[in-house]
Scaffold this motif. Sequence first.
Motif, mmCIF file in Angstrom:
data_model
loop_
_atom_site.group_PDB
_atom_site.id
_atom_site.type_symbol
_atom_site.label_atom_id
_atom_site.label_comp_id
_atom_site.label_asym_id
_atom_site.label_seq_id
_atom_site.Cartn_x
_atom_site.Cartn_y
_atom_site.Cartn_z
ATOM 1 N N ASN A 235 0.823 -1.204 0.000
ATOM 2 C CA ASN A 235 0.000 0.000 0.000
ATOM 3 C C ASN A 235 0.861 1.260 0.000
ATOM 4 O O ASN A 235 0.534 2.247 -0.670
ATOM 5 N N THR B 217 -4.021 -3.574 -3.120
ATOM 6 C CA THR B 217 -4.251 -2.412 -2.268
ATOM 7 C C THR B 217 -4.662 -1.200 -3.097
ATOM 8 O O THR B 217 -4.300 -1.090 -4.274
ATOM 9 N N LYS B 218 -5.388 -0.277 -2.465
ATOM 10 C CA LYS B 218 -5.902 0.896 -3.170
ATOM 11 C C LYS B 218 -5.008 2.116 -3.037
ATOM 12 O O LYS B 218 -5.156 3.085 -3.777
ATOM 13 N N TRP C 156 -9.590 7.614 0.142
ATOM 14 C CA TRP C 156 -10.509 7.801 -0.975
ATOM 15 C C TRP C 156 -10.625 9.256 -1.414
ATOM 16 O O TRP C 156 -10.680 9.554 -2.615
ATOM 17 N N ARG D 155 -7.722 10.336 -3.567
ATOM 18 C CA ARG D 155 -7.804 9.752 -4.917
ATOM 19 C C ARG D 155 -8.801 10.530 -5.766
ATOM 20 O O ARG D 155 -8.570 10.773 -6.950
ATOM 21 N N ASP E 246 -9.768 0.192 4.207
ATOM 22 C CA ASP E 246 -9.647 -1.225 3.838
ATOM 23 C C ASP E 246 -8.719 -1.979 4.791
ATOM 24 O O ASP E 246 -8.916 -3.170 5.041
#
Length: 336
Positions: free
Chosen positions: A94, A152-153, A157, A160, A264
């Motif tokens: 991540n 992984t993101k 959020w 992003r 997450d």
Amino acid sequence: MTSTQPRPTTYTPPAKQDTGTDYQQVLEDLSTASVRRNFDPYIDIDWDAPHMAVIPNDPRWILSYKVDPIGRHPWYQSLPKEKQIKIGMWRQANVAKVGLQFESILIRGLMQYADRLPNGDKRFRYTTHEAKEECNHTLMFQELVNRIGMDTKGMRWWLRRASPIIPLFSTFWPTIFYFGVLAGEEPIDHIQKDFLRAREELHPAMSAVMELHVAEEARHISFAHNHLRNTVPRKGPITKFALSIAMPIVMRVLCSAIVVPPKDFEREFDVPKSVMKDIFWKSEQSQIFLSGVFGDVRMLAEQCGLMNPASRQVWRAMGIDGRSSRYRSEPTYNAS
């Protein structure tokens, strides 16, 4: 929040120099260095060597007690070894994904900034060199994420979502943009240097990525520091005061957005909310870590004339006040 590091009683600014000439020489030196000493992640990292393989239950993925905020927390220390390894792999993947996303924002901002520069401006060459190097970093980080195998993101959020807008700051508010550059680069660079200084047994893929990234990031951070030292002191008193207040806010907000894992992480590993709050940033150790990340930036604020009684209160309110570094990349702990 009280200061986590003693603040020097006085600050002695550097002797007056012809900063314009110095800055032009810095730009020439950094551009020359980018040509003579650069890296390609697919030439300089032997990804397919046997020792680079990512294998199950490798203890080298366990997070460092000395360096990583999660790794030093009692909750993590109490987990079974297998879970520590899995969390460590997720965490490192991540962090690499966050680095990739941040570099992508930076590349777009640098190219927009360069597009507005006049012919003959030496900043054009250097910023384009830097954008090229950052492109290689995105390739390197994504390769590491792919090989670790954790989906992984990366960034939280909201960051992003905001990423298409942030590069616009380089055109309309370039000083704020470069504050943001340092807010992203300094924490990642600080953590990676601490890992390397601690002489921990890292997975070879991780250490190779960190070594390459730290080597080139030194130029990028040097440019941001020199650029701000050259441009900020020339601004009017009202603008400088506004920037002095904005600087610690930008640092704190973007640092948390980059360093703190997305939700997450909590769901994937059943991390109690109290533990997350303790790690980011309520515990004494985490406050010391957070303050230490910005020692170099506090030094830069002093050099730019952006430290004043009001701005010091904002640094303190953000939880990132403390002693300014005596020199760039001064270690914040004894790595021996």
